[in-house]
Design a protein around this motif. Structure first.
Motif, PDB file in Angstrom:
ATOM      1  N   ASP A  26       0.808  -1.215   0.000  1.00 20.17           N
ATOM      2  CA  ASP A  26       0.000   0.000   0.000  1.00 20.17           C
ATOM      3  C   ASP A  26       0.849   1.277   0.000  1.00 20.17           C
ATOM      4  O   ASP A  26       0.320   2.380   0.082  1.00 20.17           O
ATOM      5  CB  ASP A  26      -0.982   0.008   1.168  1.00 20.17           C
ATOM      6  CG  ASP A  26      -0.297  -0.005   2.532  1.00 20.17           C
ATOM      7  OD1 ASP A  26       0.936   0.204   2.624  1.00 20.17           O
ATOM      8  OD2 ASP A  26      -1.008  -0.215   3.536  1.00 20.17           O
ATOM      9  N   GLY A  27       2.178   1.117  -0.086  1.00 19.33           N
ATOM     10  CA  GLY A  27       3.075   2.264  -0.172  1.00 19.33           C
ATOM     11  C   GLY A  27       3.664   2.710   1.157  1.00 19.33           C
ATOM     12  O   GLY A  27       4.597   3.508   1.193  1.00 19.33           O
ATOM     13  N   ARG A  28       3.138   2.213   2.279  1.00 17.66           N
ATOM     14  CA  ARG A  28       3.719   2.563   3.581  1.00 17.66           C
ATOM     15  C   ARG A  28       5.092   1.919   3.692  1.00 17.66           C
ATOM     16  O   ARG A  28       5.302   0.795   3.234  1.00 17.66           O
ATOM     17  CB  ARG A  28       2.835   2.065   4.723  1.00 17.66           C
ATOM     18  CG  ARG A  28       1.485   2.738   4.796  1.00 17.66           C
ATOM     19  CD  ARG A  28       0.651   2.195   5.956  1.00 17.66           C
ATOM     20  NE  ARG A  28       0.395   0.767   5.765  1.00 17.66           N
ATOM     21  CZ  ARG A  28       0.335  -0.128   6.748  1.00 17.66           C
ATOM     22  NH1 ARG A  28       0.519   0.235   8.009  1.00 17.66           N
ATOM     23  NH2 ARG A  28       0.082  -1.391   6.487  1.00 17.66           N
ATOM     24  N   SER A  29       6.046   2.636   4.306  1.00 13.47           N
ATOM     25  CA  SER A  29       7.386   2.080   4.449  1.00 13.47           C
ATOM     26  C   SER A  29       8.047   2.590   5.724  1.00 13.47           C
ATOM     27  O   SER A  29       7.620   3.591   6.309  1.00 13.47           O
ATOM     28  CB  SER A  29       8.249   2.422   3.239  1.00 13.47           C
ATOM     29  OG  SER A  29       8.481   3.811   3.174  1.00 13.47           O
ATOM     30  N   GLU A  71       8.405   2.407  14.476  1.00 12.44           N
ATOM     31  CA  GLU A  71       8.035   3.784  14.815  1.00 12.44           C
ATOM     32  C   GLU A  71       7.006   4.337  13.835  1.00 12.44           C
ATOM     33  O   GLU A  71       6.324   5.302  14.150  1.00 12.44           O
ATOM     34  CB  GLU A  71       9.277   4.670  14.834  1.00 12.44           C
ATOM     35  CG  GLU A  71      10.261   4.298  15.923  1.00 12.44           C
ATOM     36  CD  GLU A  71      11.514   5.142  15.904  1.00 12.44           C
ATOM     37  OE1 GLU A  71      11.600   6.094  15.102  1.00 12.44           O
ATOM     38  OE2 GLU A  71      12.425   4.840  16.697  1.00 12.44           O
ATOM     39  N   VAL A  72       6.899   3.746  12.643  1.00 10.86           N
ATOM     40  CA  VAL A  72       6.041   4.293  11.589  1.00 10.86           C
ATOM     41  C   VAL A  72       4.907   3.328  11.225  1.00 10.86           C
ATOM     42  O   VAL A  72       3.735   3.693  11.297  1.00 10.86           O
ATOM     43  CB  VAL A  72       6.874   4.635  10.325  1.00 10.86           C
ATOM     44  CG1 VAL A  72       5.981   5.137   9.200  1.00 10.86           C
ATOM     45  CG2 VAL A  72       7.956   5.654  10.654  1.00 10.86           C
ATOM     46  N   LEU A  73       5.242   2.120  10.814  1.00 10.22           N
ATOM     47  CA  LEU A  73       4.236   1.171  10.340  1.00 10.22           C
ATOM     48  C   LEU A  73       3.314   0.693  11.462  1.00 10.22           C
ATOM     49  O   LEU A  73       2.102   0.604  11.277  1.00 10.22           O
ATOM     50  CB  LEU A  73       4.899  -0.032   9.665  1.00 10.22           C
ATOM     51  CG  LEU A  73       5.664   0.267   8.379  1.00 10.22           C
ATOM     52  CD1 LEU A  73       6.420  -0.973   7.899  1.00 10.22           C
ATOM     53  CD2 LEU A  73       4.707   0.764   7.301  1.00 10.22           C
ATOM     54  N   TRP A  74       3.891   0.336  12.604  1.00  7.00           N
ATOM     55  CA  TRP A  74       3.147  -0.179  13.750  1.00  7.00           C
ATOM     56  C   TRP A  74       3.732   0.460  15.013  1.00  7.00           C
ATOM     57  O   TRP A  74       4.427  -0.208  15.779  1.00  7.00           O
ATOM     58  CB  TRP A  74       3.229  -1.698  13.822  1.00  7.00           C
ATOM     59  CG  TRP A  74       2.857  -2.364  12.538  1.00  7.00           C
ATOM     60  CD1 TRP A  74       1.583  -2.537  12.060  1.00  7.00           C
ATOM     61  CD2 TRP A  74       3.728  -2.923  11.559  1.00  7.00           C
ATOM     62  NE1 TRP A  74       1.629  -3.176  10.852  1.00  7.00           N
ATOM     63  CE2 TRP A  74       2.937  -3.432  10.508  1.00  7.00           C
ATOM     64  CE3 TRP A  74       5.112  -3.047  11.455  1.00  7.00           C
ATOM     65  CZ2 TRP A  74       3.473  -4.043   9.388  1.00  7.00           C
ATOM     66  CZ3 TRP A  74       5.656  -3.659  10.333  1.00  7.00           C
ATOM     67  CH2 TRP A  74       4.828  -4.150   9.317  1.00  7.00           C
ATOM     68  N   PRO A  75       3.504   1.747  15.234  1.00  3.54           N
ATOM     69  CA  PRO A  75       4.181   2.481  16.318  1.00  3.54           C
ATOM     70  C   PRO A  75       4.180   1.742  17.654  1.00  3.54           C
ATOM     71  O   PRO A  75       3.139   1.320  18.148  1.00  3.54           O
ATOM     72  CB  PRO A  75       3.393   3.788  16.401  1.00  3.54           C
ATOM     73  CG  PRO A  75       2.863   3.981  15.012  1.00  3.54           C
ATOM     74  CD  PRO A  75       2.528   2.590  14.535  1.00  3.54           C
ATOM     75  N   GLY A  76       5.413   1.559  18.182  1.00  2.00           N
ATOM     76  CA  GLY A  76       5.600   0.932  19.483  1.00  2.00           C
ATOM     77  C   GLY A  76       5.544  -0.578  19.489  1.00  2.00           C
ATOM     78  O   GLY A  76       5.804  -1.196  20.519  1.00  2.00           O
ATOM     79  N   GLN A 162       2.201 -11.519  -2.504  1.00  2.00           N
ATOM     80  CA  GLN A 162       3.211 -10.516  -2.208  1.00  2.00           C
ATOM     81  C   GLN A 162       2.592  -9.415  -1.350  1.00  2.00           C
ATOM     82  O   GLN A 162       1.537  -8.883  -1.673  1.00  2.00           O
ATOM     83  CB  GLN A 162       3.816  -9.912  -3.476  1.00  2.00           C
ATOM     84  CG  GLN A 162       4.947  -8.954  -3.150  1.00  2.00           C
ATOM     85  CD  GLN A 162       5.669  -8.405  -4.354  1.00  2.00           C
ATOM     86  OE1 GLN A 162       5.489  -8.862  -5.465  1.00  2.00           O
ATOM     87  NE2 GLN A 162       6.505  -7.408  -4.119  1.00  2.00           N
ATOM     88  N   VAL A 163       3.283  -9.091  -0.237  1.00  2.00           N
ATOM     89  CA  VAL A 163       2.798  -8.073   0.684  1.00  2.00           C
ATOM     90  C   VAL A 163       3.697  -6.848   0.728  1.00  2.00           C
ATOM     91  O   VAL A 163       3.340  -5.836   1.325  1.00  2.00           O
ATOM     92  CB  VAL A 163       2.623  -8.634   2.110  1.00  2.00           C
ATOM     93  CG1 VAL A 163       1.506  -9.672   2.149  1.00  2.00           C
ATOM     94  CG2 VAL A 163       3.926  -9.213   2.639  1.00  2.00           C
ATOM     95  N   GLY A 164       4.887  -6.947   0.097  1.00  2.00           N
ATOM     96  CA  GLY A 164       5.798  -5.817   0.125  1.00  2.00           C
ATOM     97  C   GLY A 164       7.174  -6.184  -0.371  1.00  2.00           C
ATOM     98  O   GLY A 164       7.359  -7.210  -1.040  1.00  2.00           O
TER      99      GLY A 164
END
Length: 173
Positions: A26-29, A71-76, A162-164
């Motif tokens: 989905d473009g998140r990285s 820190e970004v995709l799944w914070p903490g 494929q997920v990423g």
């Protein structure tokens, strides 16, 4: 010609730090910063010697276990990577090439082919094509060495969708 006599030598790499970029479909990285959970165990196998090319030392990395806090995709939340026997079930292959007239202590090329099981809050992922890591080593275990990857590696979920991708892998021992 065999350099060693049908012996295997067990070694341990006490610590390392790694990073990789994980990009989802989905473009998140995120650039994930990993630390080693347990010492990495590996086996040095018989080596091949050639008068033309020197010595190739073959290694089998038995276990890799890394953890990062997102820190970004799944914070903490944690992202865990397993490789080797406790990951995909087989040792990871690696080798070092010592040219004729050189010693490993002079600094020689080494490479490994990593297969990972990546545990994330969105599921467990894996790569079907190895992450090809290259670096220079001056001894075994490879202390004060940095390995890097080239290219992009697709990662898949348990259904083989494929997920990423993974890219920019870096490991410092």
């Amino acid at each position: 010609m065999k350099l060693l006599s049908a012996k295997q030598v067990q070694m341990t790499l006490p610590s390392s730090n790694s990073k990789t970029y994980l990009e989802l479909m989905d473009g998140r990285s995120e650039e994930l910063q990993f630390t080693q959970v347990n010492p990495t165990k590996f086996t040095v196998n018989d080596s091949e010697f050639s008068l033309k090319s020197g010595v190739t030392v073959d290694l089998e990395i038995e276990n890799v276990e890394l953890v990062a806090t997102s820190e970004v995709l799944w914070p903490g939340q944690q992202v865990r990577v397993r490789g080797g026997v406790n990951g995909q079930g087989q040792p990871i292959k690696a080798s070092a090439a010592v040219p004729v007239g050189k010693k490993m202590a002079d600094g020689v090329q080494a490479e490994s082919f990593l297969y990972w099981v990546i545990e994330t809050p969105e599921g467990t992922f894996h790569n079907n094509q190895p992450i090809h890591m290259k670096g220079r080593i001056t001894g075994l275990p490879p202390r004060n060495a940095t390995f890097h990857s080239e290219g992009t590696i697709a990662i898949y979920d348990e259904k083989e969708d494929q997920v990423g991708t993974l890219y920019g892998c870096l490991q410092s021992n």
